[in-house]
Design a protein around this motif. Structure first.
Motif, PDB file in Angstrom:
ATOM      1  N   ARG A  77      -0.523  -2.088  12.081  1.00 30.28           N
ATOM      2  CA  ARG A  77      -1.710  -2.907  12.325  1.00 30.28           C
ATOM      3  C   ARG A  77      -2.243  -3.517  11.023  1.00 30.28           C
ATOM      4  NH1 ARG A  77      -4.762  -1.949  16.986  1.00 30.28           N
ATOM      5  NH2 ARG A  77      -3.398  -1.407  18.721  1.00 30.28           N
ATOM      6  N   ILE A  78      -2.262  -2.726   9.973  1.00 32.89           N
ATOM      7  CA  ILE A  78      -2.742  -3.233   8.688  1.00 32.89           C
ATOM      8  C   ILE A  78      -1.770  -4.264   8.133  1.00 32.89           C
ATOM      9  CG2 ILE A  78      -3.315  -2.633   6.302  1.00 32.89           C
ATOM     10  CD1 ILE A  78      -4.227   0.097   7.315  1.00 32.89           C
ATOM     11  N   ALA A  79      -0.480  -3.984   8.245  1.00 35.91           N
ATOM     12  CA  ALA A  79       0.542  -4.896   7.719  1.00 35.91           C
ATOM     13  C   ALA A  79       0.525  -6.251   8.420  1.00 35.91           C
ATOM     14  CB  ALA A  79       1.920  -4.261   7.853  1.00 35.91           C
ATOM     15  N   THR A  80       0.216  -6.250   9.711  1.00 35.15           N
ATOM     16  CA  THR A  80       0.230  -7.495  10.484  1.00 35.15           C
ATOM     17  C   THR A  80      -1.111  -8.212  10.475  1.00 35.15           C
ATOM     18  OG1 THR A  80      -0.235  -6.237  12.510  1.00 35.15           O
ATOM     19  CG2 THR A  80       2.081  -6.717  12.010  1.00 35.15           C
ATOM     20  N   GLY A  81      -2.092  -7.646   9.789  1.00 37.71           N
ATOM     21  CA  GLY A  81      -3.363  -8.328   9.637  1.00 37.71           C
ATOM     22  C   GLY A  81      -4.382  -8.086  10.727  1.00 37.71           C
ATOM     23  N   THR A  82      -4.099  -7.183  11.665  1.00 30.84           N
ATOM     24  CA  THR A  82      -5.078  -6.896  12.722  1.00 30.84           C
ATOM     25  C   THR A  82      -6.085  -5.839  12.275  1.00 30.84           C
ATOM     26  OG1 THR A  82      -3.563  -5.318  13.762  1.00 30.84           O
ATOM     27  CG2 THR A  82      -3.529  -7.572  14.586  1.00 30.84           C
ATOM     28  N   ALA A  83      -5.870  -5.265  11.088  1.00 33.06           N
ATOM     29  CA  ALA A  83      -6.840  -4.357  10.479  1.00 33.06           C
ATOM     30  C   ALA A  83      -6.791  -4.576   8.973  1.00 33.06           C
ATOM     31  CB  ALA A  83      -6.527  -2.913  10.816  1.00 33.06           C
ATOM     32  N   ASP A  84      -7.896  -4.265   8.305  1.00 33.31           N
ATOM     33  CA  ASP A  84      -7.977  -4.452   6.854  1.00 33.31           C
ATOM     34  C   ASP A  84      -7.682  -3.163   6.096  1.00 33.31           C
ATOM     35  OD1 ASP A  84      -9.103  -7.230   6.982  1.00 33.31           O
ATOM     36  OD2 ASP A  84     -10.731  -6.166   7.986  1.00 33.31           O
ATOM     37  N   VAL A  85      -8.200  -2.076   6.617  1.00 34.42           N
ATOM     38  CA  VAL A  85      -8.028  -0.768   5.995  1.00 34.42           C
ATOM     39  C   VAL A  85      -7.811   0.256   7.099  1.00 34.42           C
ATOM     40  CG1 VAL A  85      -9.413  -1.284   3.953  1.00 34.42           C
ATOM     41  CG2 VAL A  85     -10.523  -0.388   6.005  1.00 34.42           C
ATOM     42  N   GLY A  86      -7.442   1.468   6.698  1.00 35.93           N
ATOM     43  CA  GLY A  86      -7.241   2.508   7.709  1.00 35.93           C
ATOM     44  C   GLY A  86      -6.792   3.797   7.067  1.00 35.93           C
ATOM     45  N   SER A  87      -6.524   4.787   7.907  1.00 41.11           N
ATOM     46  CA  SER A  87      -6.101   6.083   7.389  1.00 41.11           C
ATOM     47  C   SER A  87      -5.032   6.692   8.277  1.00 41.11           C
ATOM     48  CB  SER A  87      -7.309   7.031   7.289  1.00 41.11           C
ATOM     49  OG  SER A  87      -8.107   6.956   8.453  1.00 41.11           O
ATOM     50  N   GLY A  88      -4.136   7.458   7.634  1.00 45.78           N
ATOM     51  CA  GLY A  88      -3.048   8.086   8.365  1.00 45.78           C
ATOM     52  C   GLY A  88      -2.172   8.890   7.429  1.00 45.78           C
ATOM     53  N   GLY A  89      -1.047   9.349   7.938  1.00 42.77           N
ATOM     54  CA  GLY A  89      -0.140  10.184   7.158  1.00 42.77           C
ATOM     55  C   GLY A  89       0.631   9.388   6.117  1.00 42.77           C
ATOM     56  N   LEU A  90       0.711   9.926   4.910  1.00 41.73           N
ATOM     57  CA  LEU A  90       1.394   9.217   3.823  1.00 41.73           C
ATOM     58  C   LEU A  90       2.892   9.102   4.076  1.00 41.73           C
ATOM     59  CD1 LEU A  90       1.050   7.830   1.130  1.00 41.73           C
ATOM     60  CD2 LEU A  90       1.345  10.043  -0.010  1.00 41.73           C
ATOM     61  N   ALA A  91       3.492  10.092   4.733  1.00 44.17           N
ATOM     62  CA  ALA A  91       4.936  10.057   4.986  1.00 44.17           C
ATOM     63  C   ALA A  91       5.321   8.848   5.835  1.00 44.17           C
ATOM     64  CB  ALA A  91       5.380  11.345   5.673  1.00 44.17           C
ATOM     65  N   ALA A  92       4.549   8.575   6.872  1.00 44.87           N
ATOM     66  CA  ALA A  92       4.846   7.428   7.731  1.00 44.87           C
ATOM     67  C   ALA A  92       4.712   6.127   6.960  1.00 44.87           C
ATOM     68  CB  ALA A  92       3.916   7.427   8.941  1.00 44.87           C
ATOM     69  N   PHE A  93       3.728   6.058   6.087  1.00 48.73           N
ATOM     70  CA  PHE A  93       3.541   4.871   5.253  1.00 48.73           C
ATOM     71  C   PHE A  93       4.737   4.653   4.331  1.00 48.73           C
ATOM     72  CE2 PHE A  93       2.393   3.688   0.891  1.00 48.73           C
ATOM     73  CZ  PHE A  93       2.042   2.349   1.070  1.00 48.73           C
ATOM     74  N   LEU A  94       5.183   5.712   3.666  1.00 47.49           N
ATOM     75  CA  LEU A  94       6.303   5.593   2.733  1.00 47.49           C
ATOM     76  C   LEU A  94       7.592   5.210   3.457  1.00 47.49           C
ATOM     77  CD1 LEU A  94       5.539   8.659   0.427  1.00 47.49           C
ATOM     78  CD2 LEU A  94       5.359   6.229  -0.183  1.00 47.49           C
ATOM     79  N   GLN A  95       7.777   5.723   4.648  1.00 52.06           N
ATOM     80  CA  GLN A  95       8.947   5.343   5.432  1.00 52.06           C
ATOM     81  C   GLN A  95       8.907   3.852   5.755  1.00 52.06           C
ATOM     82  OE1 GLN A  95       9.261   7.058   9.340  1.00 52.06           O
ATOM     83  NE2 GLN A  95      11.451   6.680   9.488  1.00 52.06           N
ATOM     84  N   ALA A  96       7.740   3.362   6.130  1.00 49.78           N
ATOM     85  CA  ALA A  96       7.593   1.939   6.431  1.00 49.78           C
ATOM     86  C   ALA A  96       7.867   1.097   5.185  1.00 49.78           C
ATOM     87  CB  ALA A  96       6.191   1.653   6.958  1.00 49.78           C
ATOM     88  N   LYS A  97       7.445   1.569   4.037  1.00 47.22           N
ATOM     89  CA  LYS A  97       7.698   0.869   2.778  1.00 47.22           C
ATOM     90  C   LYS A  97       9.195   0.758   2.510  1.00 47.22           C
ATOM     91  CE  LYS A  97       4.086  -0.501   0.331  1.00 47.22           C
ATOM     92  NZ  LYS A  97       3.968  -1.900  -0.167  1.00 47.22           N
ATOM     93  N   ALA A  98       9.897   1.830   2.793  1.00 40.51           N
ATOM     94  CA  ALA A  98      11.341   1.846   2.558  1.00 40.51           C
ATOM     95  C   ALA A  98      12.076   0.912   3.509  1.00 40.51           C
ATOM     96  CB  ALA A  98      11.874   3.266   2.702  1.00 40.51           C
ATOM     97  N   GLN A  99      11.572   0.788   4.714  1.00 41.40           N
ATOM     98  CA  GLN A  99      12.240  -0.024   5.722  1.00 41.40           C
ATOM     99  C   GLN A  99      12.001  -1.515   5.556  1.00 41.40           C
ATOM    100  OE1 GLN A  99      10.670   1.748   9.303  1.00 41.40           O
ATOM    101  NE2 GLN A  99      12.319   3.259   9.436  1.00 41.40           N
ATOM    102  N   GLY A 100      10.840  -1.874   5.022  1.00 40.08           N
ATOM    103  CA  GLY A 100      10.575  -3.312   4.937  1.00 40.08           C
ATOM    104  C   GLY A 100       9.531  -3.710   3.927  1.00 40.08           C
ATOM    105  N   ASP A 101       9.169  -2.836   3.003  1.00 38.68           N
ATOM    106  CA  ASP A 101       8.175  -3.151   1.985  1.00 38.68           C
ATOM    107  C   ASP A 101       6.939  -3.793   2.606  1.00 38.68           C
ATOM    108  OD1 ASP A 101       7.021  -3.211  -0.493  1.00 38.68           O
ATOM    109  OD2 ASP A 101       7.915  -5.132  -1.073  1.00 38.68           O
ATOM    110  N   VAL A 102       6.350  -3.111   3.561  1.00 36.86           N
ATOM    111  CA  VAL A 102       5.178  -3.633   4.259  1.00 36.86           C
ATOM    112  C   VAL A 102       4.053  -3.939   3.273  1.00 36.86           C
ATOM    113  CG1 VAL A 102       5.684  -2.526   6.451  1.00 36.86           C
ATOM    114  CG2 VAL A 102       4.410  -1.268   4.710  1.00 36.86           C
ATOM    115  N   PRO A 103       3.280  -4.979   3.522  1.00 37.69           N
ATOM    116  CA  PRO A 103       2.195  -5.383   2.601  1.00 37.69           C
ATOM    117  C   PRO A 103       0.947  -4.506   2.750  1.00 37.69           C
ATOM    118  CG  PRO A 103       2.246  -6.859   4.474  1.00 37.69           C
ATOM    119  CD  PRO A 103       3.433  -5.948   4.632  1.00 37.69           C
ATOM    120  N   VAL A 104       1.132  -3.233   2.481  1.00 36.19           N
ATOM    121  CA  VAL A 104       0.063  -2.241   2.585  1.00 36.19           C
ATOM    122  C   VAL A 104       0.137  -1.350   1.354  1.00 36.19           C
ATOM    123  CG1 VAL A 104      -0.919  -0.370   3.979  1.00 36.19           C
ATOM    124  CG2 VAL A 104       0.273  -2.276   5.100  1.00 36.19           C
TER     125      VAL A 104
END
Length: 333
Positions: A77-104
């Motif tokens: 949601r943050i990467a696609t611009g439907t949210a500005d900020v948020g909170s969640g697990g760091l592991a899921a974020f890092l996995q997303a970074k590895a898969q596509g360098d999400v703009p978060v």
């Protein structure tokens, strides 16, 4: 209960803007969409507490809080611009970074101790992770714990293929364990109060197997911001982080007020349960690490350890992501 909370969330989204606009000056307030990783509850209360206590409004922010169904959805949601900020697990974020360098980007940590765990029932024969072989385990489809599950098993000499993993809606986890449809569930320790209550009704007792006792170290819950917000509205991000951290400190000092606050915002909630839920995150927010380093900090070695766990669990080369490039510590100053 879940339907009541969801209905309350809808009303809350409307009311939040009105209240904050009145408190901070409707014309001057900066609008912010905050994506929480789960349905409202005591363990997810901090942004709601900041809202109700006027901490966002005091910073000139008009914040709308929305609820996702897991950390992966928050990042999306943050990467696609439907949210500005948020909170969640760091592991899921890092996995997303590895898969596509999400703009978060990570702008603060919340839990320097991992909250992931396996829940089962006392007397079920499951006293360690190894006892899950041949058993059925349910997990929420989008929980960040799913990222680490394969590695926590491998590191403890357990064949993942010998455990039946069932992905379900998070609302189904409590009844599935309580009725014996599954032998165990994957949850954060913060989710324990509803399980305790449901199991007590059937004469059963919850048993938790925290993954931190099986070698899982690193950061858990964290605060994220979109790169767009960081570039175009850095002061807004700074104010969100400031309000979030202040709310956390205030909440730690008065858990009963957290329950009161959530009850005000969501009348359908059970204030006692909310307090019980909040108390489960106290050891994750207030511990030896946060006492030594401060709440919100992102210590390089611990950050690297979190990435190592994430990378190994998903067979991602360690050099795929430089964890230092995924964080921005300037908003903690």
């Amino acid at each position: 209960m879940i339907q009541a909370v969801v209905s309350a969330v809808v009303r809350h989204l409307v009311a939040a803007t009105v209240v904050l606009g009145a408190g901070a000056g409707a014309h001057a307030a900066e609008k912010v969409i905050y994506m929480n990783d789960w349905l409202p509850g005591g363990d997810k209360a901090i942004p709601f507490y900041a809202l109700e206590k006027g901490l966002f409004a005091a910073e000139g922010l008009d914040v709308t809080i929305q609820s996702a169904r897991g950390s992966s959805e928050v990042v999306t949601r943050i990467a696609t611009g439907t949210a500005d900020v948020g909170s969640g697990g760091l592991a899921a974020f890092l996995q997303a970074k590895a898969q596509g360098d999400v703009p978060v980007t990570v702008v603060a940590s919340a839990f320097p101790v991992q909250p992931d765990a396996t829940f089962t029932v006392e007397g079920s024969g499951v006293t360690s992770l190894k006892d899950l072989v041949g058993k059925k385990v349910a997990t929420a489809t989008f929980t960040s714990s799913n990222v680490i599950w394969p590695l926590i098993l491998a590191n403890n000499g357990i064949d993942e293929k010998k455990i039946t993993l069932i992905k379900v809606d998070p609302a189904a986890l409590v009844p599935m364990l309580a009725t014996g449809q599954v032998d165990a569930t994957i949850n954060w320790t913060t989710a324990s109060p509803p399980f305790v209550r449901a199991l007590n009704e059937t004469g059963k007792k919850l048993k938790m197997l925290p993954w931190s006792e099986y070698g899982y170290d690193g950061y858990g819950y964290s605060v994220f911001a979109s790169n767009k917000a960081i570039k175009e509205r850095p002061e807004v991000v700074r104010k969100v982080v400031k309000a979030w951290l202040k709310a956390a400190q205030m909440a730690l000092a008065d858990p009963k007020d957290v329950a009161r606050s959530m009850k005000v915002q969501f009348p359908e909630m059970d204030a006692k349960l909310v307090e019980e839920q909040f108390l489960t995150i106290v050891p994750l927010l207030d511990n030896a690490i946060t006492k030594a380093e401060g709440l919100g900090t992102l210590e390089p070695k611990r950050l690297a350890t979190t990435w190592e766990w994430t990378a190994k669990s998903q067979n991602i080369p360690l050099d795929k992501v430089d964890p230092e490039k995924t964080v921005d510590r300037s908003f903690l100053q």
